[in-house]
Design an enzyme around this catalytic site. Sequence first.
Site, mmCIF file in Angstrom:
data_model
loop_
_atom_site.group_PDB
_atom_site.id
_atom_site.type_symbol
_atom_site.label_atom_id
_atom_site.label_comp_id
_atom_site.label_asym_id
_atom_site.label_seq_id
_atom_site.Cartn_x
_atom_site.Cartn_y
_atom_site.Cartn_z
ATOM 1 N N ASP A 8 -27.736 55.138 -8.679
ATOM 2 C CA ASP A 8 -28.729 55.429 -7.655
ATOM 3 C C ASP A 8 -30.018 55.825 -8.399
ATOM 4 O O ASP A 8 -29.968 56.124 -9.601
ATOM 5 C CB ASP A 8 -28.213 56.584 -6.781
ATOM 6 C CG ASP A 8 -29.249 57.063 -5.790
ATOM 7 O OD1 ASP A 8 -29.843 56.224 -5.093
ATOM 8 O OD2 ASP A 8 -29.464 58.300 -5.706
ATOM 9 N N LEU A 9 -31.139 55.792 -7.721
ATOM 10 C CA LEU A 9 -32.398 56.121 -8.399
ATOM 11 C C LEU A 9 -32.862 57.562 -8.117
ATOM 12 O O LEU A 9 -32.855 58.417 -9.012
ATOM 13 C CB LEU A 9 -33.496 55.145 -7.940
ATOM 14 C CG LEU A 9 -34.893 55.435 -8.489
ATOM 15 C CD1 LEU A 9 -34.971 55.185 -9.987
ATOM 16 C CD2 LEU A 9 -35.943 54.594 -7.756
ATOM 17 N N ASP A 10 -33.225 57.792 -6.851
ATOM 18 C CA ASP A 10 -33.812 59.091 -6.483
ATOM 19 C C ASP A 10 -32.797 60.217 -6.640
ATOM 20 O O ASP A 10 -31.745 60.206 -5.997
ATOM 21 C CB ASP A 10 -34.299 59.046 -5.026
ATOM 22 C CG ASP A 10 -35.411 58.031 -4.823
ATOM 23 O OD1 ASP A 10 -36.342 58.014 -5.632
ATOM 24 O OD2 ASP A 10 -35.347 57.257 -3.840
ATOM 25 N N THR A 16 -37.194 62.326 -8.054
ATOM 26 C CA THR A 16 -38.080 62.033 -6.922
ATOM 27 C C THR A 16 -37.603 62.678 -5.630
ATOM 28 O O THR A 16 -38.356 62.717 -4.660
ATOM 29 C CB THR A 16 -38.166 60.508 -6.700
ATOM 30 O OG1 THR A 16 -36.878 59.969 -6.970
ATOM 31 C CG2 THR A 16 -39.201 59.874 -7.603
ATOM 32 N N LYS A 44 -31.000 62.772 1.989
ATOM 33 C CA LYS A 44 -30.836 62.126 0.681
ATOM 34 C C LYS A 44 -30.021 60.849 0.814
ATOM 35 O O LYS A 44 -28.968 60.843 1.456
ATOM 36 C CB LYS A 44 -30.159 63.076 -0.316
ATOM 37 C CG LYS A 44 -31.110 64.141 -0.824
ATOM 38 C CD LYS A 44 -30.473 64.985 -1.912
ATOM 39 C CE LYS A 44 -31.424 66.088 -2.344
ATOM 40 N NZ LYS A 44 -30.766 67.063 -3.233
ATOM 41 N N SER A 113 -30.272 51.376 -4.959
ATOM 42 C CA SER A 113 -31.092 52.405 -4.318
ATOM 43 C C SER A 113 -31.499 52.007 -2.911
ATOM 44 O O SER A 113 -31.675 50.824 -2.620
ATOM 45 C CB SER A 113 -32.360 52.629 -5.152
ATOM 46 O OG SER A 113 -33.316 53.373 -4.428
ATOM 47 N N ALA A 114 -31.671 52.997 -2.048
ATOM 48 C CA ALA A 114 -32.143 52.735 -0.684
ATOM 49 C C ALA A 114 -33.653 52.578 -0.632
ATOM 50 O O ALA A 114 -34.219 52.152 0.368
ATOM 51 C CB ALA A 114 -31.728 53.891 0.229
ATOM 52 N N LYS A 144 -27.045 53.249 3.231
ATOM 53 C CA LYS A 144 -25.914 54.111 2.884
ATOM 54 C C LYS A 144 -25.710 55.069 4.055
ATOM 55 O O LYS A 144 -26.690 55.506 4.629
ATOM 56 C CB LYS A 144 -26.237 54.923 1.614
ATOM 57 C CG LYS A 144 -26.493 54.070 0.365
ATOM 58 C CD LYS A 144 -27.051 54.943 -0.775
ATOM 59 C CE LYS A 144 -27.491 54.079 -1.955
ATOM 60 N NZ LYS A 144 -28.127 54.868 -3.025
ATOM 61 N N GLU A 168 -24.232 58.916 -8.135
ATOM 62 C CA GLU A 168 -24.924 59.259 -6.888
ATOM 63 C C GLU A 168 -25.189 60.760 -6.750
ATOM 64 O O GLU A 168 -24.352 61.559 -7.139
ATOM 65 C CB GLU A 168 -24.031 58.860 -5.700
ATOM 66 C CG GLU A 168 -24.440 57.604 -4.991
ATOM 67 C CD GLU A 168 -25.782 57.692 -4.273
ATOM 68 O OE1 GLU A 168 -26.305 58.800 -4.064
ATOM 69 O OE2 GLU A 168 -26.311 56.619 -3.916
ATOM 70 N N ASP A 169 -26.326 61.102 -6.173
ATOM 71 C CA ASP A 169 -26.603 62.516 -5.905
ATOM 72 C C ASP A 169 -26.484 62.850 -4.421
ATOM 73 O O ASP A 169 -26.648 64.012 -4.038
ATOM 74 C CB ASP A 169 -28.017 62.898 -6.368
ATOM 75 C CG ASP A 169 -29.077 62.282 -5.477
ATOM 76 O OD1 ASP A 169 -28.972 61.082 -5.166
ATOM 77 O OD2 ASP A 169 -30.010 63.006 -5.073
HETATM 78 C C1 BG6 Z 1 -33.387 57.166 -1.118
HETATM 79 C C2 BG6 Z 1 -33.809 58.605 -1.014
HETATM 80 O O1 BG6 Z 1 -33.097 56.863 -2.448
HETATM 81 O O2 BG6 Z 1 -34.413 56.299 -0.650
HETATM 82 C C3 BG6 Z 1 -34.249 58.916 0.421
HETATM 83 O O3 BG6 Z 1 -32.725 59.442 -1.374
HETATM 84 C C4 BG6 Z 1 -35.324 57.940 0.855
HETATM 85 O O4 BG6 Z 1 -34.730 60.242 0.470
HETATM 86 C C5 BG6 Z 1 -34.812 56.512 0.714
HETATM 87 O O5 BG6 Z 1 -35.693 58.173 2.209
HETATM 88 C C6 BG6 Z 1 -35.854 55.476 1.094
HETATM 89 O O6 BG6 Z 1 -36.909 55.550 0.193
HETATM 90 P P1 BG6 Z 1 -38.340 54.918 0.387
HETATM 91 O O7 BG6 Z 1 -38.990 55.113 -0.960
HETATM 92 O O8 BG6 Z 1 -38.150 53.463 0.710
HETATM 93 O O9 BG6 Z 1 -39.013 55.647 1.479
HETATM 94 MG MG MG Z 2 -30.342 59.644 -4.477
#
Ligand code: BG6
Ligand code: MG
Length: 220
Positions: A8-10, A16, A44, A113-114, A144, A168-169
């Site tokens: 996962d990224l964030d 972030t 998250k 990542s989402a 997710k 994953e966090d």
């Molecule tokens: C996820 C984050 O990775 O991405 C969420 O944990 C975030 O907090 C989601 O809402 C969507 O991200 P973005 O950058 O497309 O708004």
């Molecule tokens: Mg995350």
Amino acid sequence: NKKGFIFDLDGVIVDTAKYHFLAWRKLANSVGVDFTEEQNEQLKGVSRVESLEKILAWGNIELSEDTFMELMARKNDDYINHVYQMDESEILPDVVKVLAHLQSINQPIALGSASQNARTILKKVNLYDSFDVIVDGTNVTKAKPDPEVFLRAAESMEMEPEQCIVFEDSVSGVKAANTANMISIGVGSKAVLHEADYVFKDFTEISVDFLNNLLKNEVK
Ligand code: BG6
Ligand code: MG
């Protein structure tokens, strides 16, 4: 012996999550909704649309489609302002070490990542080329805890889900990994991420031995 390693990224690669929190809190407060760290935990891993839906539901607020879109754009503008100031120093501790180890033993590495900002962020912190596969919020239709993002990553790596390991966090991300039949590794608090197969506070706790042992186990 190969596994597919999906990150996962964030909140896993970069911190972030704190910028998402700041931007959502500002947005929520601007429409009169209180926003706590606990509520943030529920956002998250959750997509941008669903995050705003949740915030509005907490405040019992109903909006026109236009205003909804406007608020989403406002949140993202605010978030992007933080992102533009990012550099390599925001990569979380020992992430580079783990990625380098996996690369050195020729393991495929994917991002799952989402976020629709994932590619921008990876470029900002100079990690774009560290991933063989990137699946992000621009590639998937189901957020997710739906496993779509991780299944797509596995497919692109030409790996079976059972051969994949997800870092994953978020609670929703751990659920997605488990539903996909992948090994889930929570990065963060044990209390929050108790559904994960393993939980580590951060990557400084993940040893080369642990990674090598993962490679030896055929299935979950
Ligand atoms: C996820 C984050 O990775 O991405 C969420 O944990 C975030 O907090 C989601 O809402 C969507 O991200 P973005 O950058 O497309 O708004
Ligand atoms: Mg995350």
